[in-house]
Design an enzyme around this catalytic site. Structure first.
Site, PDB file in Angstrom:
ATOM      1  N   ASP A 182      -4.622 -13.614  -2.228  1.00  0.00           N
ATOM      2  CA  ASP A 182      -3.921 -13.316  -0.989  1.00  0.00           C
ATOM      3  C   ASP A 182      -3.934 -14.595  -0.156  1.00  0.00           C
ATOM      4  OD1 ASP A 182      -3.317 -10.753  -1.600  1.00  0.00           O
ATOM      5  OD2 ASP A 182      -4.494  -9.818  -0.024  1.00  0.00           O
ATOM      6  N   HIS A 188       0.861  -1.186   0.000  1.00  0.00           N
ATOM      7  CA  HIS A 188       0.000   0.000   0.000  1.00  0.00           C
ATOM      8  C   HIS A 188       0.896   1.235   0.000  1.00  0.00           C
ATOM      9  CE1 HIS A 188      -2.526  -3.027   2.116  1.00  0.00           C
ATOM     10  NE2 HIS A 188      -3.566  -2.375   1.612  1.00  0.00           N
ATOM     11  N   GLU A 235      -8.971 -13.596  -1.127  1.00  0.00           N
ATOM     12  CA  GLU A 235      -8.197 -13.925   0.073  1.00  0.00           C
ATOM     13  C   GLU A 235      -8.850 -15.084   0.822  1.00  0.00           C
ATOM     14  OE1 GLU A 235      -7.400 -12.132   4.422  1.00  0.00           O
ATOM     15  OE2 GLU A 235      -6.715 -10.828   2.799  1.00  0.00           O
ATOM     16  N   ASP A 260      -0.374 -12.387   2.150  1.00  0.00           N
ATOM     17  CA  ASP A 260      -1.002 -11.383   3.014  1.00  0.00           C
ATOM     18  C   ASP A 260      -1.196 -12.048   4.378  1.00  0.00           C
ATOM     19  OD1 ASP A 260      -2.422  -9.373   4.187  1.00  0.00           O
ATOM     20  OD2 ASP A 260      -4.208  -9.600   2.961  1.00  0.00           O
ATOM     21  N   ASP A 288     -10.286 -11.473  11.139  1.00  0.00           N
ATOM     22  CA  ASP A 288      -9.290 -11.714  10.106  1.00  0.00           C
ATOM     23  C   ASP A 288      -7.907 -11.898  10.750  1.00  0.00           C
ATOM     24  OD1 ASP A 288      -8.199 -11.928   7.629  1.00  0.00           O
ATOM     25  OD2 ASP A 288      -8.568  -9.877   7.004  1.00  0.00           O
ATOM     26  N   ASP A 336       2.044   2.081   3.471  1.00  0.00           N
ATOM     27  CA  ASP A 336       2.961   1.134   4.110  1.00  0.00           C
ATOM     28  C   ASP A 336       4.403   1.571   3.932  1.00  0.00           C
ATOM     29  OD1 ASP A 336       0.774  -0.609   4.543  1.00  0.00           O
ATOM     30  OD2 ASP A 336       1.081  -1.518   2.582  1.00  0.00           O
ATOM     31  N   GLU A 369     -10.701  -6.927  -4.267  1.00  0.00           N
ATOM     32  CA  GLU A 369     -10.516  -7.968  -3.265  1.00  0.00           C
ATOM     33  C   GLU A 369     -11.752  -8.048  -2.372  1.00  0.00           C
ATOM     34  OE1 GLU A 369      -7.641  -8.897   0.556  1.00  0.00           O
ATOM     35  OE2 GLU A 369      -6.772  -8.014  -1.252  1.00  0.00           O
ATOM     36  N   ASP A 385      -5.259 -13.603   9.544  1.00  0.00           N
ATOM     37  CA  ASP A 385      -4.151 -13.534   8.571  1.00  0.00           C
ATOM     38  C   ASP A 385      -2.974 -14.423   8.945  1.00  0.00           C
ATOM     39  OD1 ASP A 385      -5.383 -11.775   6.815  1.00  0.00           O
ATOM     40  OD2 ASP A 385      -4.649  -9.998   7.839  1.00  0.00           O
ATOM     41  N   HIS A 391     -10.689 -14.036   4.070  1.00  0.00           N
ATOM     42  CA  HIS A 391     -11.919 -13.309   3.770  1.00  0.00           C
ATOM     43  C   HIS A 391     -13.029 -14.267   3.348  1.00  0.00           C
ATOM     44  CE1 HIS A 391      -9.605  -9.308   2.826  1.00  0.00           C
ATOM     45  NE2 HIS A 391      -9.460  -9.726   4.072  1.00  0.00           N
TER      46      HIS A 391
END
Length: 437
Positions: free
Chosen positions: A295, A100, A267, A338, A306, A103, A231, A308, A270
């Site tokens: 992802d 991003h 993802e 991700d 989430d 980021d 996404e 991750d 998700h």
């Protein structure tokens, strides 16, 4: 000075290796169905989790030991972070990365200052990318963290927030093009609504469609030819998100005439938040012509958010690779990690352990999926289950030879339906286990 002096270049040592800093299954150049493993996966490292993850959660501050961090959100520290990131990716052997805008570079007090900060850091990203050969898979803009986006970005009730988001995406598209990115992703972190009483859903979705058309138009203007992605994510933080799942996103894209320009970046975590499996989302996107990128992570089904986590379930990766291979691969997309190490995994070397495990798990899944495809047993079993559609009344229906009247006549003569095919789910699962084990 190296940030990971104790870590060598990660190499393939084979299934019998006990070296935690080596691949047991991922052999980048090994051919599977005539294509090198690396091209099946197009592995990407996510800058946001790998370099910006602190281990903080709602109940406590960060825990991560990151010796290269100065503790200050400055351009100088951001540049140092970029150099560390490319050292990590180079030692890991990952060919791609994602980020991003916020980021990689600190946000300034004004839009102009933010642009200036981003330009300074992107200059170094470009240098490091050219030095190492590690490429940008896709870029994106953070349109959810800053308080200005509390009501959303493209779907905000505040027109100025929409305008600011447009300016931010314009810059992110320029940067993605400059870095040679293969694509650009939209994740609508706050594109949705919380309360029925204060929301104009129709107007918000119209604005989102307009926003994405503006992005498409600007990409054409600057000559950016990368793939656009949406996404899907069903919740967290917004209760009713417009990008809930693959079906909702595809319907939205077709409704607003965007289907020619977008595919989906699915993802795994998700998908489960939407009460789906990732293989369901991938298959739905694939059969509709919208399979784009992934992802790669997983969630903890005992937690309703989430998490991750890195993928370590070979059943999961086998199903993902079966879908990819069925639809001819996912280039120009890829498999983007991700994913973040757990709060308790606070040492820098844990970043390597996590990515190695995920890459090995996908490599094993690829080999299993290829064996399934070569043998064809599962495919034959599925075909047999639907065999009533290959002859007789089924084939006639598929050929368009019947309507309700003729089908009523057929069933009046036949009398009733006789179950003729067991689902045999248990047998299917046993056959799958034979390949897995």
């Amino acid at each position: 000075m190296a940030a990971f002096p104790e870590v060598p270049k990660i190499s393939y040592e084979g299934p019998d290796s006990r070296n935690p800093l080596a691949f047991r299954h991922y052999n980048a150049e090994e051919l599977v169905e005539g294509k090198p493993m690396k091209d099946h996966f197009r592995f990407s490292v996510a800058f946001w989790h790998t370099m910006r993850g602190t281990g903080a959660d709602p109940f406590g501050p960060g825990t991560m030991l990151r010796p290269w961090e100065s503790g200050q959100d400055t351009v100088e520290n951001a540049i140092q972070r970029v150099r560390v990131f490319f050292e990590f990716c180079q030692k890991l052997g990952a060919p791609f990365f994602c980020f991003h805008d916020r980021d990689v570079a600190p946000e300034g007090k004004t839009l102009a200052e933010s642009h200036k900060n981003l330009d300074a850091v992107v200059k170094v990203i470009k240098e490091e990318s050219q030095r190492t050969g590690i490429k940008l898979l896709w870029g994106t803009a953070n349109l959810f963290s800053n308080p200005r986006y509390m009501h959303g970005a493209a779907t905000s009730c505040n027109a100025d927030a929409f305008a600011f988001a447009a300016a931010q995406v314009k810059k992110a598209l320029e940067v993605t093009k400059e870095l040679g990115g293969s694509g650009y992703t939209f994740w609508g972190g706050r594109e949705g609504y919380q309360s029925f009483w204060n929301a104009d859903m129709n107007r918000e979705m119209d604005h989102l469609g307009k926003f994405l058309h503006m992005a498409v138009d600007y990409a054409k203007e600057i000559g950016f030819t990368g793939q656009f992605y949406i996404e899907p994510k069903p919740k967290e933080p917004t209760k009713h998100q417009y990008d809930f799942d693959a079906a909702a996103c595809i319907n939205f894209l077709r409704t607003y005439g965007l289907e020619k320009y977008f595919k989906l970046n699915i993802e795994s975590n998700h998908a489960t938040l939407a009460a789906h499996n990732v293989e369901h989302e991938l298959e739905y996107a694939g059969m509709q012509g919208f399979l784009g990128s992934v992802d790669a992570n997983t969630g903890d089904l005992l937690l309703g958010w989430d998490t991750d986590q890195f993928p370590t379930d070979v059943y999961l990766t086998t199903k993902i690779m079966l879908v990819f291979m069925k639809y001819g691969g996912i280039a120009p997309g890829g498999i983007n990690f991700d994913a973040k190490v757990r709060r308790e995994s606070f040492e820098p070397v844990d970043l390597f352990y996590a990515h190695i495990g995920g890459m090995d798990c996908f490599a094993k899944g690829l080999k299993i999926a290829a064996a399934m495809r070569a043998d064809g047993e599962l495919e034959r079993m599925v075909k047999e289950r639907y065999s009533s559609w290959d002859a007789g009344i089924g084939a006639e229906i598929d050929a368009g030879k019947h309507d309700f009247k003729s089908l009523e006549k057929y069933m009046l003569q036949k009398g009733d339906v006789t179950p003729n095919k067991s689902g045999r789910q248990e047998l299917f699962e046993n056959v799958v286990n034979r390949y897995i084990f």
